[in-house]
Structures are given as structure tokens and as C-alpha cells.
Design a protein around this motif. Sequence first.
Motif, PDB file in Angstrom:
ATOM      1  N   VAL A 374       0.877  -1.181   0.000  1.00 28.01           N
ATOM      2  CA  VAL A 374       0.000   0.000   0.000  1.00 28.01           C
ATOM      3  C   VAL A 374       0.911   1.225   0.000  1.00 28.01           C
ATOM      4  O   VAL A 374       1.744   1.397   0.898  1.00 28.01           O
ATOM      5  N   VAL A 375       0.775   2.047  -1.051  1.00 29.59           N
ATOM      6  CA  VAL A 375       1.694   3.170  -1.236  1.00 29.59           C
ATOM      7  C   VAL A 375       0.893   4.467  -1.356  1.00 29.59           C
ATOM      8  O   VAL A 375       0.008   4.569  -2.212  1.00 29.59           O
ATOM      9  N   VAL A 376       1.175   5.423  -0.496  1.00 30.52           N
ATOM     10  CA  VAL A 376       0.513   6.731  -0.613  1.00 30.52           C
ATOM     11  C   VAL A 376       1.532   7.750  -1.113  1.00 30.52           C
ATOM     12  O   VAL A 376       2.571   7.977  -0.489  1.00 30.52           O
ATOM     13  N   CYS A 377       1.233   8.327  -2.275  1.00 34.71           N
ATOM     14  CA  CYS A 377       2.084   9.393  -2.819  1.00 34.71           C
ATOM     15  C   CYS A 377       1.471  10.731  -2.427  1.00 34.71           C
ATOM     16  O   CYS A 377       0.257  10.929  -2.591  1.00 34.71           O
ATOM     17  N   ILE A 378       2.300  11.638  -1.944  1.00 32.03           N
ATOM     18  CA  ILE A 378       1.797  12.954  -1.570  1.00 32.03           C
ATOM     19  C   ILE A 378       1.863  13.867  -2.794  1.00 32.03           C
ATOM     20  O   ILE A 378       2.918  14.045  -3.401  1.00 32.03           O
ATOM     21  N   ILE A 379       0.698  14.401  -3.146  1.00 33.85           N
ATOM     22  CA  ILE A 379       0.606  15.383  -4.228  1.00 33.85           C
ATOM     23  C   ILE A 379       0.620  16.746  -3.528  1.00 33.85           C
ATOM     24  O   ILE A 379      -0.316  17.101  -2.820  1.00 33.85           O
ATOM     25  N   THR A 380       1.721  17.472  -3.733  1.00 30.37           N
ATOM     26  CA  THR A 380       1.972  18.640  -2.886  1.00 30.37           C
ATOM     27  C   THR A 380       1.325  19.941  -3.376  1.00 30.37           C
ATOM     28  O   THR A 380       1.101  20.848  -2.590  1.00 30.37           O
ATOM     29  N   GLY A 381       1.061  20.037  -4.687  1.00 30.94           N
ATOM     30  CA  GLY A 381       0.545  21.309  -5.207  1.00 30.94           C
ATOM     31  C   GLY A 381      -0.465  21.138  -6.341  1.00 30.94           C
ATOM     32  O   GLY A 381      -0.436  20.160  -7.097  1.00 30.94           O
ATOM     33  N   HIS A 382      -1.318  22.128  -6.482  1.00 35.20           N
ATOM     34  CA  HIS A 382      -2.440  22.127  -7.436  1.00 35.20           C
ATOM     35  C   HIS A 382      -1.961  22.268  -8.887  1.00 35.20           C
ATOM     36  O   HIS A 382      -0.958  22.941  -9.142  1.00 35.20           O
ATOM     37  N   ILE A 383      -2.713  21.705  -9.803  1.00 38.08           N
ATOM     38  CA  ILE A 383      -2.360  21.756 -11.239  1.00 38.08           C
ATOM     39  C   ILE A 383      -2.259  23.201 -11.761  1.00 38.08           C
ATOM     40  O   ILE A 383      -1.448  23.500 -12.642  1.00 38.08           O
ATOM     41  N   LEU A 384      -3.050  24.121 -11.201  1.00 37.91           N
ATOM     42  CA  LEU A 384      -3.059  25.490 -11.736  1.00 37.91           C
ATOM     43  C   LEU A 384      -1.899  26.360 -11.246  1.00 37.91           C
ATOM     44  O   LEU A 384      -1.774  27.516 -11.654  1.00 37.91           O
TER      45      LEU A 384
END
Length: 423
Positions: A374-384
Motif C-alpha cells: 500500500v503506497v501513498v504518494c503525496i501530491i503537494t501542489g495544485h495543477i493550476l
Amino acid sequence: MELKLRCIDCGRETGPVVTYRCECGGLLEVSLDLKELKEVVSRELFDTRLNMGKFPYQSGVWRFRELVHPLLNDFEIVSRPEGNTNLYHHKALANFTGIEKILLKHEGENPTGSFKDRGMTVGISEANRLGMRVVGCASTGNTSASLASYAGLSNMKSIVFIPEGKIAFGKLSQALAYGARVLQINGNFDDAMSLVQEASERLGIYLLNSINPFRIQGQKTIIFELIQQLNWKPPDWIVVPAGNLGNTSAFGKAIYELKKLRLIEKTPRIAAIQAEGANPFYRLWKNKLKELKPLKKPETIATAIRIGNPVSWKRALRAIELTDGVVEQVTDQEIMDAKAIVDSSGIGCEPASAASVAGARKLLENGIIEKDDVVVCIITGHILKDPDSTINYHLSRLDNVKPRFANMPVKIEPNINLVKRYL
Ligand code: F0G
């Protein structure tokens, strides 16, 4: 309840006063009395606060207030509110990385579009408690956007130091719009960081980079919240993009405290991912160096992590060691490919964030992550935050990156038969 600042090098302790470094030069961290806290906090306490409309518990930071800043009164807290960010799964991500149980935690869903708000609500609230009037930071963009917003909310003056021409437009526009005094430094992030430290010492600006231990206290809640979302069962891996190394440090501290408080049994492993052109922490870890060797000219398309001399490397190294973690590096090509998959899954992120997904893929290829983990990747910032990088990728305008997953726009005359052709 007690709260002290402890030097991570020599262990000396002081009360919560305005200071960022120990006399010996070491960084400080907030030290909580975990024995006392063990009698106070529980999974149930934090679970009952979920879906509570009551201030400040509707924030995914202040829900964990005892573990963040137990000294603050409600009236001192400045919150928008933060956190409560979602976990996403998509088949395309599993196919791309080879990891069946991959989840993305989208920190771009915070009020100013990045994880920085979690640390900033705590840092600004502490500034408020201390009666500070002027706050500042050096930034590759997101910290400055967050600082400017929270300073605006609490009627403080903010001053931000950014490397000229090297921050994404979304972020610059936020800092200007929220009313910060923006100083564009003729140099890179590391130059801006040295200057702001000097300015805080000599000009009395309250420093809100992640060198400030209260920022780290807020960023710990990414881990608290994600483990709560998984019913207090930690994942095998938490994969995070690494620049100035505030997050990596905060994650290690969060996991240490959760274990000590018996809120979790298992230790999740941290994987910190750097861009290949800005990889001093990767080099330190890979070559088992004793000291970090700063990189003079860091270079990557992921401007958020274009950093050659990360201030928090010691704290971050401790986090990697504590969790039996790893450090990996990825190329700009790998970052932009991963970004294209995150984007076309409908989730979307800025380039630095995609380093986590690119890193997870590489760690599976290298046999470090297993396909059933089980792997959680942190998405740190918004696409915009960085629309230029997205457009330039799809229009094939990037020098060193091939747009393998390009989605080119098509120009047509206003004719229905032409529309049919593209259905
Ligand atoms: N991802 C994004 C989108 C960031 O903005 C940052 C850091 C990182 C990852 C790296 O996190 O520094 O804790 O290792 N941005 C800082 C800034 C440096 O000024 O906004 P880290």
C-alpha cells in the motif's frame, strides 16, 4: 500542558520564544510531553472531531491540536480552514507505476493550493500569540503564496524573497494579489534563503520558512490525517517530493509521535524523491556522506524543488533512518510523464508533486517497493500553480522533455463534419 523548543543537535531546551536556531547553530524542534499527551489523546478523540463544524476542529490541522500546538487559545488561531484533503485511486496510476494499491493524497486541495497552508496556519497563529507584526519567508513560490494569504487574514505585513524569474506564475500572482511585499532576488532560492535569515535576525521579521519549528508541527498533520483516513492502519510506504526537506522532517516526527502515543502499531516507510538536477539529499544518502554538500546550480523543471542547499537535511535524514526509508531521484522526463498520467486521471498536479509518483514507479522497478504494497504518494501542489509547464509539455515546447503523453489541441474550421472526425 508543556511545550519546549529542543535543539536537534545538542538537545538543549528553551521555552517557546522567538528563535529559530540554538546557540550551537542547530535547528530547533517543538518537543511535546508525550507521556502526558498519551493520557489525553486517542483515535476516538480525533475521530469524534471529524465532520465537526466547530472552530477550529473543522480544520484538518487543528483537529489534532494537542499534537500541534497545545498552548494556543482559540482566539489566537488563524485558520481558513486547512486539510481534509482527499485520497484518490485510479487504474491508470496503478498501470503506470505497477503498484496495485497506489493512493494519491492531494494536498493541492488546501486553501491556497499547496500543503504549505498546514504549516502556515500554525506558524501565523504562533506569530499572532507572540504579537508579531511583520512576517517573511524565502520561497520557490508556494510558501510565499500561503504566507501572503495568512498574513492578509490576520492583518500582518508580509515580505517574501523569491528567486527572480524562477517561480511559477500561479504562485507569483497569488503572492502579489494577497498583498505581500515581493522582493525578487537576483539569485536562486538558496540565496534568497540566506538573505531572509539575515533579515530576520537583523530587522526583526518573523521567519516563516520551515526552519521555523511551528511550520513543521502543522505539516505533521498530513500524516495524522492520512493515517486516520486509512482507519489508523498505516500504509507500507509514504512517498514525498523533497526540496528544502521540511515535509520529510515533519513526516518523520509525526510517525515517531504516533508510535510513542500508541496510535499506530506499524511504522510506514518514507521515500523522499528529489529531482536529478537538484539532488543534494539523494547524494548525501546514497554515498553515506556525513555532511550535505550543497549544489551550486540546481536545475529542474520542477521549480518548487529547485533547491541546492536544503536547510532541514539533518532532521530529514533522521526521518529516513527512523522509518527505514529511502531517498530516490527522478529525471525531468520522468516527472513530466508522471504528471501527464496524474493529470489525465482527472486529479492533476504541479510538476514537483509528480516526482512522488515518478519515484514510486522507479522504486518498484528497482525492487524496493513491492507490487502489493500500500503506497501513498503525496501530491503537494495544485495543477493550476504552473500552467506554463503543462501547456509547454502538451505543445512540445520543452527543451529536454519528450511529450510522450501529449494531448495536442487541434485547430479546425467551424464545420460539423470536421468535428465528427475528432470524436
Ligand atoms: N512540492 C511543492 C509543490 C513545493 O512547493 C515544495 C516546496 C516541495 C514539494 C518540497 O517540499 O521543501 O518540504 O521538501 N516548496 C517550498 C516553497 C520550498 O518555497 O514553496 P520540502
